[in-house]
Design a protein around this motif. Sequence first.
Motif, mmCIF file in Angstrom:
data_model
loop_
_atom_site.group_PDB
_atom_site.id
_atom_site.type_symbol
_atom_site.label_atom_id
_atom_site.label_comp_id
_atom_site.label_asym_id
_atom_site.label_seq_id
_atom_site.Cartn_x
_atom_site.Cartn_y
_atom_site.Cartn_z
ATOM 1 N N ILE A 45 0.845 -1.202 0.000
ATOM 2 C CA ILE A 45 0.000 0.000 0.000
ATOM 3 C C ILE A 45 0.877 1.248 0.000
ATOM 4 O O ILE A 45 0.647 2.182 -0.769
ATOM 5 N N LEU A 46 1.889 1.253 0.845
ATOM 6 C CA LEU A 46 2.794 2.402 0.910
ATOM 7 C C LEU A 46 3.481 2.621 -0.431
ATOM 8 O O LEU A 46 3.605 3.758 -0.894
ATOM 9 N N GLU A 47 3.913 1.555 -1.074
ATOM 10 C CA GLU A 47 4.583 1.678 -2.374
ATOM 11 C C GLU A 47 3.634 2.259 -3.425
ATOM 12 O O GLU A 47 4.014 3.143 -4.192
ATOM 13 N N GLU A 48 2.389 1.796 -3.438
ATOM 14 C CA GLU A 48 1.414 2.346 -4.385
ATOM 15 C C GLU A 48 1.109 3.812 -4.073
ATOM 16 O O GLU A 48 0.938 4.626 -4.986
ATOM 17 N N CYS A 49 1.047 4.154 -2.783
ATOM 18 C CA CYS A 49 0.839 5.552 -2.388
ATOM 19 C C CYS A 49 2.014 6.422 -2.851
ATOM 20 O O CYS A 49 1.810 7.549 -3.307
ATOM 21 N N ARG A 50 3.227 5.901 -2.713
ATOM 22 C CA ARG A 50 4.413 6.638 -3.196
ATOM 23 C C ARG A 50 4.320 6.920 -4.693
ATOM 24 O O ARG A 50 4.654 8.009 -5.146
ATOM 25 N N GLN A 51 3.882 5.921 -5.454
ATOM 26 C CA GLN A 51 3.743 6.099 -6.904
ATOM 27 C C GLN A 51 2.716 7.180 -7.225
ATOM 28 O O GLN A 51 2.953 8.018 -8.097
ATOM 29 N N GLY A 57 1.647 14.345 -6.822
ATOM 30 C CA GLY A 57 2.001 15.208 -5.697
ATOM 31 C C GLY A 57 1.188 14.995 -4.438
ATOM 32 O O GLY A 57 1.104 15.877 -3.594
ATOM 33 N N GLY A 58 0.561 13.848 -4.277
ATOM 34 C CA GLY A 58 -0.215 13.577 -3.072
ATOM 35 C C GLY A 58 -1.696 13.695 -3.327
ATOM 36 O O GLY A 58 -2.168 13.454 -4.432
ATOM 37 N N CYS A 59 -2.421 14.102 -2.304
ATOM 38 C CA CYS A 59 -3.879 14.155 -2.370
ATOM 39 C C CYS A 59 -4.343 15.341 -1.519
ATOM 40 O O CYS A 59 -3.981 15.439 -0.357
ATOM 41 N N LYS A 60 -5.127 16.216 -2.113
ATOM 42 C CA LYS A 60 -5.612 17.392 -1.385
ATOM 43 C C LYS A 60 -6.860 17.060 -0.571
ATOM 44 O O LYS A 60 -7.557 16.086 -0.852
ATOM 45 N N ALA A 61 -7.149 17.889 0.408
ATOM 46 C CA ALA A 61 -8.363 17.728 1.221
ATOM 47 C C ALA A 61 -9.590 17.651 0.315
ATOM 48 O O ALA A 61 -9.742 18.466 -0.602
ATOM 49 N N GLY A 62 -10.425 16.657 0.574
ATOM 50 C CA GLY A 62 -11.646 16.459 -0.204
ATOM 51 C C GLY A 62 -11.482 15.534 -1.392
ATOM 52 O O GLY A 62 -12.464 15.084 -1.975
ATOM 53 N N GLU A 63 -10.251 15.225 -1.770
ATOM 54 C CA GLU A 63 -10.000 14.347 -2.916
ATOM 55 C C GLU A 63 -9.813 12.906 -2.451
ATOM 56 O O GLU A 63 -9.670 12.644 -1.254
ATOM 57 N N ALA A 64 -9.797 11.968 -3.406
ATOM 58 C CA ALA A 64 -9.635 10.550 -3.082
ATOM 59 C C ALA A 64 -8.867 9.839 -4.190
ATOM 60 O O ALA A 64 -9.016 10.172 -5.365
#
Length: 171
Positions: A45-51, A57-64
């Motif tokens: 999960i962490l590896e997929e999140c890194r990708q 550039g990550g995920c902003k508040a309210g996004e998914a």
Amino acid sequence: MSRLKLIQGDITKLQVDAIVNAANSSLLGGGGVDGAIHRAGGPQILEECRQIRNKQGGCKAGEAVITSGGNLKAKHVIHTVGPVWNGGSKNEEQLLANAYRNSLRVAIENSVSTIAFPNISTGIYGFPKRRAAEIAIETVQQFLQVNESIREVIFCCFDEENTNLYQQLLK
């Protein structure tokens, strides 16, 4: 039969198509439910999140965004970022509603029919628990009225206080 269900327990143990992670914007794990999901789900999960982070550039508040479930019983984890409570003057209610709505949208895009939500933003982010529960329930009910593909939405509360709030509001 209602498509909404309430349980008190550990969201990482649920066997559903997707569990929702109350993530931080870095997507790289943290405390609370976020840390629990990353610990239980393992390094995949962490590896997929890194990708995802490297790509957008990550995920902003309210996004998914979505990843696999790694070692979890759930097939997927939908990571959403709830707002930090700043007294209600910084669009926090709309951002929280968007976190639920966008998680459900991502679920449909990925053929998820059973999904479980934690209590987004009510821990370290400080969102008032009762108002957060009202927003969660209203947003999910509105979404389900126009979307048939999601069979079941579970509100999974870790603590008794949130469980009692949801019980009162779902009556």
